[in-house]
Design a protein around this motif. Structure first.
Motif, PDB file in Angstrom:
ATOM      1  N   PRO A   1       1.187  -1.589   0.183  1.00 47.81           N
ATOM      2  CA  PRO A   1      -0.164  -0.216   0.127  1.00 47.81           C
ATOM      3  C   PRO A   1       0.580   1.604   0.353  1.00 47.81           C
ATOM      4  CG  PRO A   1      -0.023  -0.853   2.038  1.00 47.81           C
ATOM      5  CD  PRO A   1       0.943  -2.004   1.004  1.00 47.81           C
ATOM      6  N   HIS A   2       2.299   1.281   0.213  1.00 44.87           N
ATOM      7  CA  HIS A   2       3.013   2.714   0.270  1.00 44.87           C
ATOM      8  C   HIS A   2       3.478   2.691  -1.360  1.00 44.87           C
ATOM      9  CE1 HIS A   2       3.512   2.395   4.555  1.00 44.87           C
ATOM     10  NE2 HIS A   2       4.411   0.607   4.101  1.00 44.87           N
ATOM     11  N   VAL A   3       3.571   2.154  -2.263  1.00 43.65           N
ATOM     12  CA  VAL A   3       3.708   2.383  -3.834  1.00 43.65           C
ATOM     13  C   VAL A   3       2.729   3.289  -4.290  1.00 43.65           C
ATOM     14  CG1 VAL A   3       4.862   1.115  -5.994  1.00 43.65           C
ATOM     15  CG2 VAL A   3       5.531  -0.420  -3.797  1.00 43.65           C
ATOM     16  N   THR A   4       2.688   4.039  -4.941  1.00 50.15           N
ATOM     17  CA  THR A   4       1.994   4.758  -5.761  1.00 50.15           C
ATOM     18  C   THR A   4       2.672   4.978  -6.948  1.00 50.15           C
ATOM     19  OG1 THR A   4       2.775   6.667  -5.421  1.00 50.15           O
ATOM     20  CG2 THR A   4       1.389   6.219  -3.785  1.00 50.15           C
ATOM     21  N   GLN A   5       3.523   4.877  -7.628  1.00 48.44           N
ATOM     22  CA  GLN A   5       4.670   4.898  -8.770  1.00 48.44           C
ATOM     23  C   GLN A   5       5.329   3.553  -9.060  1.00 48.44           C
ATOM     24  OE1 GLN A   5       4.705   8.154 -10.263  1.00 48.44           O
ATOM     25  NE2 GLN A   5       3.988   8.133 -12.629  1.00 48.44           N
ATOM     26  N   LEU A   6       5.503   3.378 -10.133  1.00 49.50           N
ATOM     27  CA  LEU A   6       6.566   1.683 -10.377  1.00 49.50           C
ATOM     28  C   LEU A   6       6.765   1.551 -11.757  1.00 49.50           C
ATOM     29  CD1 LEU A   6       6.920  -1.452  -8.505  1.00 49.50           C
ATOM     30  CD2 LEU A   6       7.335  -1.168 -10.640  1.00 49.50           C
ATOM     31  N   TRP A   7       8.150   1.994 -11.855  1.00 43.83           N
ATOM     32  CA  TRP A   7       8.991   1.797 -13.204  1.00 43.83           C
ATOM     33  C   TRP A   7      10.006   0.757 -13.041  1.00 43.83           C
ATOM     34  CZ3 TRP A   7       9.222   6.537 -10.353  1.00 43.83           C
ATOM     35  CH2 TRP A   7       8.181   7.508 -11.049  1.00 43.83           C
TER      36      TRP A   7
ATOM     37  N   LEU B   1      -0.468  -1.930  -9.191  1.00 40.11           N
ATOM     38  CA  LEU B   1      -0.230  -1.355  -8.595  1.00 40.11           C
ATOM     39  C   LEU B   1      -1.766  -1.846  -7.599  1.00 40.11           C
ATOM     40  CD1 LEU B   1       1.616   2.273  -8.693  1.00 40.11           C
ATOM     41  CD2 LEU B   1       2.637  -0.750  -8.360  1.00 40.11           C
ATOM     42  N   ALA B   2      -1.716  -2.457  -6.001  1.00 41.09           N
ATOM     43  CA  ALA B   2      -2.594  -2.321  -5.593  1.00 41.09           C
ATOM     44  C   ALA B   2      -3.522  -1.205  -5.156  1.00 41.09           C
ATOM     45  CB  ALA B   2      -2.262  -3.667  -4.538  1.00 41.09           C
ATOM     46  N   ARG B   3      -2.422  -0.113  -4.638  1.00 42.96           N
ATOM     47  CA  ARG B   3      -2.829   0.754  -4.280  1.00 42.96           C
ATOM     48  C   ARG B   3      -3.879   1.964  -4.395  1.00 42.96           C
ATOM     49  NH1 ARG B   3      -0.244   5.274   0.064  1.00 42.96           N
ATOM     50  NH2 ARG B   3      -1.530   7.145  -1.048  1.00 42.96           N
ATOM     51  N   ASN B   4      -3.128   1.662  -6.663  1.00 44.89           N
ATOM     52  CA  ASN B   4      -4.447   2.190  -6.969  1.00 44.89           C
ATOM     53  C   ASN B   4      -4.481   1.673  -8.687  1.00 44.89           C
ATOM     54  OD1 ASN B   4      -1.982   2.721  -7.728  1.00 44.89           O
ATOM     55  ND2 ASN B   4      -1.603   5.302  -7.620  1.00 44.89           N
ATOM     56  N   GLY B   5      -3.974   1.198  -8.351  1.00 47.66           N
ATOM     57  CA  GLY B   5      -4.358   0.588 -10.045  1.00 47.66           C
ATOM     58  C   GLY B   5      -4.072   0.744 -11.358  1.00 47.66           C
ATOM     59  N   ALA B   6      -2.582   1.386 -10.884  1.00 44.89           N
ATOM     60  CA  ALA B   6      -1.790   1.978 -12.235  1.00 44.89           C
ATOM     61  C   ALA B   6      -0.822   0.919 -12.829  1.00 44.89           C
ATOM     62  CB  ALA B   6      -0.876   2.942 -11.193  1.00 44.89           C
ATOM     63  N   PRO B   7      -0.593   1.288 -13.864  1.00 47.40           N
ATOM     64  CA  PRO B   7      -0.154   0.222 -14.318  1.00 47.40           C
ATOM     65  C   PRO B   7       1.482   0.285 -13.864  1.00 47.40           C
ATOM     66  CG  PRO B   7      -0.346   1.670 -16.127  1.00 47.40           C
ATOM     67  CD  PRO B   7      -1.344   1.896 -14.874  1.00 47.40           C
ATOM     68  N   VAL B   8       2.250  -0.881 -13.992  1.00 49.87           N
ATOM     69  CA  VAL B   8       3.417  -0.381 -14.057  1.00 49.87           C
ATOM     70  C   VAL B   8       4.371  -0.288 -15.025  1.00 49.87           C
ATOM     71  CG1 VAL B   8       6.101  -2.251 -13.343  1.00 49.87           C
ATOM     72  CG2 VAL B   8       3.898  -1.907 -12.353  1.00 49.87           C
ATOM     73  N   GLU B   9       4.789   0.459 -15.219  1.00 51.22           N
ATOM     74  CA  GLU B   9       5.959   1.258 -16.975  1.00 51.22           C
ATOM     75  C   GLU B   9       6.951   0.656 -16.557  1.00 51.22           C
ATOM     76  OE1 GLU B   9       5.328   5.327 -17.173  1.00 51.22           O
ATOM     77  OE2 GLU B   9       4.164   5.522 -15.287  1.00 51.22           O
ATOM     78  N   CYS B  10       7.452   0.586 -17.885  1.00 50.39           N
ATOM     79  CA  CYS B  10       8.933  -0.639 -18.580  1.00 50.39           C
ATOM     80  C   CYS B  10       9.058   0.542 -19.044  1.00 50.39           C
ATOM     81  CB  CYS B  10       9.109  -1.920 -19.172  1.00 50.39           C
ATOM     82  SG  CYS B  10       8.099  -3.086 -18.126  1.00 50.39           S
ATOM     83  N   VAL B  11      10.702   1.047 -18.246  1.00 50.82           N
ATOM     84  CA  VAL B  11      11.291   1.810 -19.098  1.00 50.82           C
ATOM     85  C   VAL B  11      12.133   1.538 -20.034  1.00 50.82           C
ATOM     86  CG1 VAL B  11      13.178   4.048 -18.954  1.00 50.82           C
ATOM     87  CG2 VAL B  11      11.231   3.119 -16.918  1.00 50.82           C
ATOM     88  N   ASN B  12      12.757   2.148 -21.050  1.00 46.86           N
ATOM     89  CA  ASN B  12      13.789   1.429 -21.449  1.00 46.86           C
ATOM     90  C   ASN B  12      15.309   1.407 -21.880  1.00 46.86           C
ATOM     91  OD1 ASN B  12      15.000  -0.121 -23.611  1.00 46.86           O
ATOM     92  ND2 ASN B  12      14.255   1.032 -25.516  1.00 46.86           N
TER      93      ASN B  12
END
Ligand code: AMP
Ligand code: GLY
Length: 431
Positions: free
Chosen positions: A23-29, A42-53
């Motif tokens: 629940p601490h994570v709001t954004q994840l790359w 993400l469990a907290r806000n449903g935001a997608p994990v973003e892959c970075v090239n």
């Protein structure tokens, strides 16, 4: 919190999957990530994990990215960026990062350093000798009757270890590593260990510079084929727990290995914060360390993180802060089994770009998670993109149930040339 995870394998997918539940994570790359990582939310806000090239070894670019995005914590999966000093670099720029610093990474990047440290600090290990000279290496091997293990000192993609049964093989191994330089400068120096017999297990401990918290045991299957035949690989499957150490024996092993390790680090001014992953042989004379890795194992991480009940963000944060002493690790009583599905030909050459089907059906089975390793997206399909492709992981009330569940999920998945072992965890089960 905003998190950046570095790496692209099954280990990193397991890390991302577990961290995304916090629940601490709001954004994840994830840099660079893979096709499975890109599907996590993400469990907290449903935001997608973003892959970075960005590649795991592109240190300046990763630093610039973390600075620009104001990542609160960067988590490093693979050994190479650690050995290159990514932790030191981020810290110099005031960024919070989890993983060992360059000095601590030497436990993995130099087998000679590790061996000398173990001997100096009384950590049980194989009898061993270190030399820079091929002739001396052959004489040492001869003194052991040729039954020994010749190891290139430096990082060699897990391949710089040659097991020898006699003097002819030992001579060839020394020539291969030191004269033909099959692993480049990694083989300028070798460690020669006596050959140890026993059951090999993986240990992991999360460290914060002072305290080491030991995980349950797990076991990898390094050879490519059933029955421990074929070539050495990065690991074809794991399970946890293993039946080989009782609670008391595990605590005793921690006392014999982890206590002198942490004391030795403090004495030598090595700030060890990260995972310590000793490869251990359970011999008739007790546990002996074969090598140290300074990162999570792959595919050990897949079975550990499916069993871990703590919030992983909190654990890694405590490892960085030096506050692990206040924390207890909590493990599911369920057993976990991970079966790696690889590309035909692995660990040799293999084709890429084969369409993978059945992933949704496999993931839909109860207590099952398919971690991606070498996968990529092609249009709206997921295709193979590496040697180890998937880590099909399942929990069960015991090892036998977890094994059955993992193989039931494997049966759902298809791609051309798919190769996997049929006997993951079999050794641990009654015949
Ligand atoms: P390492 O990378 O040093 O762990 O070595 C790779 C593999 O070689 C280990 O997982 C063991 O299976 C085997 N091995 C390494 N050292 C020894 C030893 N001293 N005796 C027997 N087997 C060994
Ligand atoms: N499981 C083998 C490794 O991570 O080195």
């Amino acid at each position: 919190m905003k998190l950046l995870i570095i790496g692209s394998g099954g280990r990193e997918h397991a890390l991302v999957w577990k961290l995304a539940q916090s629940p601490h994570v709001t954004q994840l790359w994830c840099a660079p990530g893979n096709a499975g990582i890109a599907l996590e939310r993400l469990a907290r806000n449903g935001a997608p994990v973003e892959c970075v090239n960005l590649g795991a070894e592109e240190l300046p670019q990763l630093l610039a990215f973390a600075e620009e995005k104001q990542a609160d914590l960067t988590v490093v999966g693979p050994d190479n960026p650690l050995a290159l000093g990514i932790v030191d670099l981020f810290q110099q720029h005031g960024l919070r990062i989890w993983g060992v610093n360059q000095q601590a990474a030497r436990f993995e990047s130099s087998k000679a350093f590790s061996q000398m440290f173990m001997e100096k600090h009384g950590i049980p290990t194989a009898r061993a000798w270190v030399t820079n000279y091929p002739q001396a290496a052959k004489e040492i091997a001869a003194s052991l009757g040729g039954r020994c293990v010749v190891k290139a000192d430096g990082l060699a993609l897990g391949k710089g270890v040659l097991i020898c049964a006699n003097q002819t093989e030992a001579g060839k191994a020394v020539d291969e590593i030191m004269v033909r330089k099959a692993f480049g400068t990694a083989g300028a120096r070798v460690v020669i260990q006596e050959f140890l017999e026993g059951v090999e297990i993986s240990l992991h401990a999360l460290c914060d510079g002072q305290t080491a918290k030991l995980f349950p045991t797990s076991q990898d299957h390094k050879r490519a084929l059933d029955g421990d035949l074929g070539l050495n690989t990065g690991g074809m499957g794991t399970y946890s727990p293993t039946p080989y150490l009782s609670e008391t024996q595990l605590a005793d092993t921690a006392r014999k290995i982890l206590d002198p390790f942490m004391r030795g680090c403090v004495a030598e001014g090595i700030d060890y914060r990260g995972i310590l992953y000793p490869g251990v042989m359970l011999t008739k004379d007790g546990p002996k360390v074969l090598e140290f890795n300074a990162r999570f194992g792959d595919p050990e991480t897949q079975v550990y993180l499916t069993r871990l009940e703590n919030d992983l963000v909190e654990l890694l944060d405590a490892s960085v802060s030096g506050t692990l002493g206040n924390t207890e690790l909590q493990w599911s009583p369920l057993a976990s089994v991970c079966v790696v599905m690889a590309s035909g030909g692995y660990p040799g050459s293999y084709a890429k770009g084969k369409v993978i089907s059945g992933l949704a059906a496999a993931n839909g089975l109860p207590n099952t998670k398919v971690f991606h390793a070498g996968t990529a997206t092609s249009g709206d399909q997921i295709v193979t993109n590496g040697g180890r492709v998937l880590g099909v992981t399942a929990l069960g009330r015991d090892l036998s149930a977890a094994q059955a569940a993992a193989y039931a999920a494997v049966e759902q998945i298809r791609f051309d040339g798919a190769m996997f072992r049929h006997d993951i965890a079999a050794k641990a089960l009654p015949k």
